[in-house]
Enzyme design. Structure first.
Site, PDB file in Angstrom:
ATOM      1  N   GLY A 139       0.814  -1.215   0.000  1.00  0.00           N
ATOM      2  CA  GLY A 139       0.000   0.000   0.000  1.00  0.00           C
ATOM      3  C   GLY A 139       0.846   1.263   0.000  1.00  0.00           C
ATOM      4  O   GLY A 139       0.602   2.199  -0.763  1.00  0.00           O
ATOM      5  N   GLU A 175      11.122   2.662   5.850  1.00  0.00           N
ATOM      6  CA  GLU A 175      10.895   1.222   5.995  1.00  0.00           C
ATOM      7  C   GLU A 175      11.983   0.691   6.933  1.00  0.00           C
ATOM      8  O   GLU A 175      13.164   0.825   6.651  1.00  0.00           O
ATOM      9  CB  GLU A 175      10.939   0.529   4.631  1.00  0.00           C
ATOM     10  CG  GLU A 175      10.969  -0.984   4.687  1.00  0.00           C
ATOM     11  CD  GLU A 175       9.825  -1.607   5.493  1.00  0.00           C
ATOM     12  OE1 GLU A 175       8.655  -1.336   5.198  1.00  0.00           O
ATOM     13  OE2 GLU A 175      10.132  -2.365   6.441  1.00  0.00           O
ATOM     14  N   THR A 202       5.012  -7.411   3.940  1.00  0.00           N
ATOM     15  CA  THR A 202       4.683  -8.808   4.243  1.00  0.00           C
ATOM     16  C   THR A 202       4.499  -9.626   2.971  1.00  0.00           C
ATOM     17  O   THR A 202       5.012 -10.737   2.846  1.00  0.00           O
ATOM     18  CB  THR A 202       3.395  -8.860   5.085  1.00  0.00           C
ATOM     19  OG1 THR A 202       3.636  -8.182   6.317  1.00  0.00           O
ATOM     20  CG2 THR A 202       2.979 -10.294   5.379  1.00  0.00           C
ATOM     21  N   CYS A 203       3.774  -9.091   2.006  1.00  0.00           N
ATOM     22  CA  CYS A 203       3.428  -9.845   0.800  1.00  0.00           C
ATOM     23  C   CYS A 203       4.679 -10.384   0.099  1.00  0.00           C
ATOM     24  O   CYS A 203       4.779 -11.567  -0.190  1.00  0.00           O
ATOM     25  CB  CYS A 203       2.624  -8.964  -0.155  1.00  0.00           C
ATOM     26  SG  CYS A 203       2.311  -9.769  -1.724  1.00  0.00           S
ATOM     27  N   LYS A 249       5.082 -17.714  -0.020  1.00  0.00           N
ATOM     28  CA  LYS A 249       4.072 -18.758   0.258  1.00  0.00           C
ATOM     29  C   LYS A 249       3.627 -19.446  -1.023  1.00  0.00           C
ATOM     30  O   LYS A 249       3.545 -20.670  -1.112  1.00  0.00           O
ATOM     31  CB  LYS A 249       2.874 -18.110   0.978  1.00  0.00           C
ATOM     32  CG  LYS A 249       1.711 -19.014   1.363  1.00  0.00           C
ATOM     33  CD  LYS A 249       0.689 -19.295   0.300  1.00  0.00           C
ATOM     34  CE  LYS A 249       0.065 -18.128  -0.387  1.00  0.00           C
ATOM     35  NZ  LYS A 249      -0.857 -17.378   0.401  1.00  0.00           N
ATOM     36  N   ARG A 294     -10.001 -24.295  17.091  1.00  0.00           N
ATOM     37  CA  ARG A 294     -10.842 -24.112  18.282  1.00  0.00           C
ATOM     38  C   ARG A 294     -12.337 -24.293  18.006  1.00  0.00           C
ATOM     39  O   ARG A 294     -13.103 -24.657  18.884  1.00  0.00           O
ATOM     40  CB  ARG A 294     -10.595 -22.741  18.899  1.00  0.00           C
ATOM     41  CG  ARG A 294     -11.034 -21.568  18.042  1.00  0.00           C
ATOM     42  CD  ARG A 294     -10.816 -20.261  18.783  1.00  0.00           C
ATOM     43  NE  ARG A 294     -11.099 -19.097  17.948  1.00  0.00           N
ATOM     44  CZ  ARG A 294     -10.920 -17.855  18.347  1.00  0.00           C
ATOM     45  NH1 ARG A 294     -10.461 -17.601  19.551  1.00  0.00           N
ATOM     46  NH2 ARG A 294     -11.205 -16.851  17.533  1.00  0.00           N
ATOM     47  N   ARG A 349     -14.111 -20.073   9.068  1.00  0.00           N
ATOM     48  CA  ARG A 349     -15.297 -19.339   9.518  1.00  0.00           C
ATOM     49  C   ARG A 349     -15.511 -18.114   8.612  1.00  0.00           C
ATOM     50  O   ARG A 349     -14.554 -17.438   8.246  1.00  0.00           O
ATOM     51  CB  ARG A 349     -15.098 -18.891  10.972  1.00  0.00           C
ATOM     52  CG  ARG A 349     -16.303 -18.248  11.588  1.00  0.00           C
ATOM     53  CD  ARG A 349     -16.109 -18.128  13.088  1.00  0.00           C
ATOM     54  NE  ARG A 349     -14.938 -17.332  13.446  1.00  0.00           N
ATOM     55  CZ  ARG A 349     -14.918 -16.013  13.516  1.00  0.00           C
ATOM     56  NH1 ARG A 349     -16.016 -15.325  13.243  1.00  0.00           N
ATOM     57  NH2 ARG A 349     -13.826 -15.364  13.869  1.00  0.00           N
ATOM     58  N   HIS A 351     -15.099 -25.877 -24.057  1.00  0.00           N
ATOM     59  CA  HIS A 351     -14.993 -27.298 -23.795  1.00  0.00           C
ATOM     60  C   HIS A 351     -13.708 -27.867 -24.380  1.00  0.00           C
ATOM     61  O   HIS A 351     -13.317 -27.462 -25.469  1.00  0.00           O
ATOM     62  CB  HIS A 351     -16.207 -27.999 -24.436  1.00  0.00           C
ATOM     63  CG  HIS A 351     -16.274 -29.451 -24.133  1.00  0.00           C
ATOM     64  ND1 HIS A 351     -16.620 -29.923 -22.883  1.00  0.00           N
ATOM     65  CD2 HIS A 351     -16.040 -30.540 -24.901  1.00  0.00           C
ATOM     66  CE1 HIS A 351     -16.601 -31.241 -22.907  1.00  0.00           C
ATOM     67  NE2 HIS A 351     -16.253 -31.648 -24.101  1.00  0.00           N
TER      68      HIS A 351
HETATM   69  P1  NDP Z   1      -7.392 -15.745   9.984  1.00  0.00           P
HETATM   70  O1  NDP Z   1      -8.180 -14.719  10.694  1.00  0.00           O
HETATM   71  O2  NDP Z   1      -7.724 -16.152   8.611  1.00  0.00           O
HETATM   72  O3  NDP Z   1      -7.413 -17.084  10.867  1.00  0.00           O
HETATM   73  C1  NDP Z   1      -7.070 -17.089  12.220  1.00  0.00           C
HETATM   74  C2  NDP Z   1      -7.475 -18.430  12.775  1.00  0.00           C
HETATM   75  O4  NDP Z   1      -7.024 -18.548  14.108  1.00  0.00           O
HETATM   76  C3  NDP Z   1      -8.984 -18.618  12.802  1.00  0.00           C
HETATM   77  O5  NDP Z   1      -9.280 -19.951  12.479  1.00  0.00           O
HETATM   78  C4  NDP Z   1      -9.339 -18.299  14.249  1.00  0.00           C
HETATM   79  O6  NDP Z   1     -10.477 -18.972  14.700  1.00  0.00           O
HETATM   80  C5  NDP Z   1      -8.121 -18.837  14.970  1.00  0.00           C
HETATM   81  N1  NDP Z   1      -7.879 -18.155  16.236  1.00  0.00           N
HETATM   82  C6  NDP Z   1      -7.914 -16.832  16.497  1.00  0.00           C
HETATM   83  N2  NDP Z   1      -7.606 -16.588  17.783  1.00  0.00           N
HETATM   84  C7  NDP Z   1      -7.380 -17.793  18.353  1.00  0.00           C
HETATM   85  C8  NDP Z   1      -7.025 -18.186  19.672  1.00  0.00           C
HETATM   86  N3  NDP Z   1      -6.861 -17.310  20.658  1.00  0.00           N
HETATM   87  N4  NDP Z   1      -6.878 -19.513  19.907  1.00  0.00           N
HETATM   88  C9  NDP Z   1      -7.050 -20.415  18.920  1.00  0.00           C
HETATM   89  N5  NDP Z   1      -7.392 -20.094  17.655  1.00  0.00           N
HETATM   90  C10 NDP Z   1      -7.544 -18.793  17.376  1.00  0.00           C
HETATM   91  O7  NDP Z   1      -5.883 -15.255  10.139  1.00  0.00           O
HETATM   92  P2  NDP Z   1      -4.584 -15.693   9.344  1.00  0.00           P
HETATM   93  O8  NDP Z   1      -3.446 -15.331  10.233  1.00  0.00           O
HETATM   94  O9  NDP Z   1      -4.704 -17.071   8.849  1.00  0.00           O
HETATM   95  O10 NDP Z   1      -4.583 -14.705   8.118  1.00  0.00           O
HETATM   96  C11 NDP Z   1      -4.598 -13.295   8.379  1.00  0.00           C
HETATM   97  C12 NDP Z   1      -5.139 -12.554   7.200  1.00  0.00           C
HETATM   98  O11 NDP Z   1      -4.155 -12.535   6.187  1.00  0.00           O
HETATM   99  C13 NDP Z   1      -6.354 -13.204   6.579  1.00  0.00           C
HETATM  100  O12 NDP Z   1      -7.529 -12.755   7.164  1.00  0.00           O
HETATM  101  C14 NDP Z   1      -6.247 -12.797   5.136  1.00  0.00           C
HETATM  102  O13 NDP Z   1      -6.917 -11.590   4.990  1.00  0.00           O
HETATM  103  C15 NDP Z   1      -4.756 -12.617   4.939  1.00  0.00           C
HETATM  104  N6  NDP Z   1      -4.201 -13.750   4.185  1.00  0.00           N
HETATM  105  C16 NDP Z   1      -4.621 -13.941   2.913  1.00  0.00           C
HETATM  106  C17 NDP Z   1      -4.139 -14.984   2.171  1.00  0.00           C
HETATM  107  C18 NDP Z   1      -4.646 -15.174   0.793  1.00  0.00           C
HETATM  108  O14 NDP Z   1      -5.175 -14.230   0.227  1.00  0.00           O
HETATM  109  N7  NDP Z   1      -4.533 -16.367   0.223  1.00  0.00           N
HETATM  110  C19 NDP Z   1      -3.152 -15.918   2.716  1.00  0.00           C
HETATM  111  C20 NDP Z   1      -2.800 -15.639   4.070  1.00  0.00           C
HETATM  112  C21 NDP Z   1      -3.310 -14.596   4.766  1.00  0.00           C
HETATM  113  P3  NDP Z   1     -11.961 -18.409  14.447  1.00  0.00           P
HETATM  114  O15 NDP Z   1     -12.264 -18.649  13.005  1.00  0.00           O
HETATM  115  O16 NDP Z   1     -12.791 -19.259  15.356  1.00  0.00           O
HETATM  116  O17 NDP Z   1     -11.947 -16.980  14.828  1.00  0.00           O
END
Ligand code: NDP
Length: 462
Positions: free
Chosen positions: A18, A37, A44-45, A53, A205, A211, A443
């Site tokens: 950004g 920076e 991060t990306c 990744k 969890r 979700r 197709h």
């Molecule tokens: P996410 O929010 O996607 O997932 C976090 C996970 O950790 C959820 O399953 C959440 O559960 C769980 N969680 C949160 N707090 C706790 C806790 N205290 N104890 C146990 N479990 C917990 O975060 P990520 O870090 O995976 O990714 C961050 C962001 O980065 C994403 O939202 C996305 O926007 C971006 N990203 C995008 C990618 C892509 O475009 N392909 C790839 C990687 C990241 P619950 O669902 O129950 O809240």
């Protein structure tokens, strides 16, 4: 354009997606721009996210592709994988891309300061490495986010875990890995490491992973985990982790069980990088989660300060940060006011098979509009007829009954990300189901199923 009262017209804090885009557009428009920076250009990306990744996803997928090619007549005995050589190649590419960010910014006329910047007041920043102070008319906060992990009080032994920052340096590969979380990062890396031969268990969890995604997608990805041999333990979290002299981590879960692994990846979310930034000194308000509060125009509560990207915790995706930064710079420096539209953003989760999704889930569409038509198909892709894979493909259209507008498209299967990028154009244009119907199929492809679903899905009555 230079504001004589200040050192810079625009000071950008953070050299990620950004910040760099905003700085480049503003500099090209004639502004005097600096970017601070503290680590490496690209954010991060480029440095420890999407780019390395995706390389790991490819590396992991190659093994599967090679094995499956036997069904097409190839002899695949004696193949091997060199993780050290692969990681070396990844880091070299990351270095190359980071240097390109640096070069592009400089050639646009912006100054890059290898510094950490912190607010002194709304127009003044202290550069902590040199101790210098600089002033700017406008300031953009583009500091991104960081991995969040429980504290040692919350999870004794958390120091024996790694995060997505360290996975790119994990060499040699562990025999077994536990992955905490059920979101993007957890599931993508669970597949990456499983594909590289690691015995992976995901601990989530909740009851169902991903979700917020459409239920069919969540089911499809759950199935994909099982097909990849990844164990999924739901409804539990880590209670404590002990590191044995043998290097094995023993994790006790709240469900009473104990699991062992050589590596534990905590992927339980991220948080905004505002700690120590001094936002309070500049009058920049933060939300309860520490993210900068902004309006549609990325304006903060301070009149001369904006924020874009993950630090605002809106939609935390690279292309979103880039568009937010571009819109800010066009508006403030280019005389072309516009702001990011956060609807219908296509998203992929690079599980294997991957997810591609755009627009509303079935549940969200029903909640917003009531009557919804669903079209869905679940089929075995042609390639899998001969390669021994049992992996299937899910496609689903969420259509508003009243005017037949397609509100959401959800795909789980090979190349879902590539397909969803193109379908997103149709969804953004407001295409109806009839528009999909009158589009000729291509197709043989998997994507043709998107325009050949004719029968409304009717839920089975028990
Ligand atoms: P996410 O929010 O996607 O997932 C976090 C996970 O950790 C959820 O399953 C959440 O559960 C769980 N969680 C949160 N707090 C706790 C806790 N205290 N104890 C146990 N479990 C917990 O975060 P990520 O870090 O995976 O990714 C961050 C962001 O980065 C994403 O939202 C996305 O926007 C971006 N990203 C995008 C990618 C892509 O475009 N392909 C790839 C990687 C990241 P619950 O669902 O129950 O809240």
């Amino acid at each position: 354009m230079t504001s004589p009262a200040y050192d810079y017209d625009l000071f950008v804090i953070g050299g990620g997606s950004g910040g760099v885009r905003a700085a480049r557009i503003a500099a090209q428009a004639g502004a005097k721009v600096a970017v601070a920076e503290e680590y490496r250009m690209g954010g991060t990306c480029v440095v420890r996210g999407c780019v390395p990744k995706k390389f790991m996803v490819y590396a992991s997928d190659y093994g599967k592709q090679i094995r499956q090619s036997a069904g097409f007549g190839w002899s695949v005995s004696g193949i091997s994988y060199d993780h050290t050589a692969f990681l070396k190649a990844v880091h070299a590419e990351v270095d190359r891309l980071s240097a390109i960010y640096d070069r592009n910014l400089k050639s646009a006329g912006a100054e890059i300061l290898p510094e950490r910047a912190e607010f002194v007041d709304a127009h003044t920043l202290r550069l902590t490495m040199s101790g210098r102070t600089v002033t700017a008319n406008r300031i953009l906060i583009a500091t991104g986010g960081h991995v969040w992990r429980p504290t040692a009080e919350e999870l004794p032994g958390v120091e024996h875990t790694i995060t997505s920052n360290e996975v790119f340096f994990l060499d040699p590969l562990p025999k077994r890995m536990l992955v905490a979380g059920g979101g993007f990062v957890a599931l993508e890396f669970a597949h990456v490491f499983a594909g590289l031969g690691v015995d992976v268990t995901v601990i989530y969890r909740g009851e169902k992973i991903l979700r917020g995604f459409d239920e069919d997608v969540r089911d499809g990805v759950t199935e994909g985990l099982a097909q990849a041999g990844i164990k999924l333990v739901t409804g539990t979290v880590f209670e404590r982790i002990d590191l044995g002299a043998d290097g094995v981590r023993r994790a006790r879960l709240t469900n009473g069980s104990t699991l062992e692994a050589e590596a534990i990846l905590m992927a339980v979310g991220r948080a905004a990088n505002t700690g120590g930034l001094g936002c309070d000194k500049a009058g920049v308000a933060l939300g309860q989660n520490g993210a900068v509060i902004v309006d549609d125009w990325s304006r903060t509560s301070a009149a001369n300060i904006w924020a874009v990207g993950d630090v605002t915790d809106r939609v935390n995706l690279t292309p979103v940060a880039i568009r937010e930064g571009h819109a800010f710079a066009d508006t403030e420096f280019g005389g072309k006011p516009w702001h990011m539209d956060h609807t219908d953003i296509p998203t992929a989760v690079f599980t294997q098979p991957e997810v591609g999704t755009v627009g509303l889930s079935e549940a969200d569409a029903r909640a917003a509009f009531g009557e919804i038509d669903i079209y869905k198909t679940n089929f075995k892709p042609m390639k899998n007829a001969l390669n021994g894979s049992s992996s299937r493909m899910l496609m689903k259209l969420v259509v508003r009954a009243a005017d037949q507008r397609v509100l959401g498209v959800h795909i789980v299967g090979e190349d879902a990300a590539e397909m969803i990028q193109m379908v997103a154009i149709a969804v953004k244009l407001g295409a109806t189901k009839q528009d999909f119907d009158r589009t000729c199929a291509l197709h043989p492809s998997s994507a043709e199923e998107l325009v050949t679903m004719r029968t409304k899905w009717v839920p089975e009555v028990a």
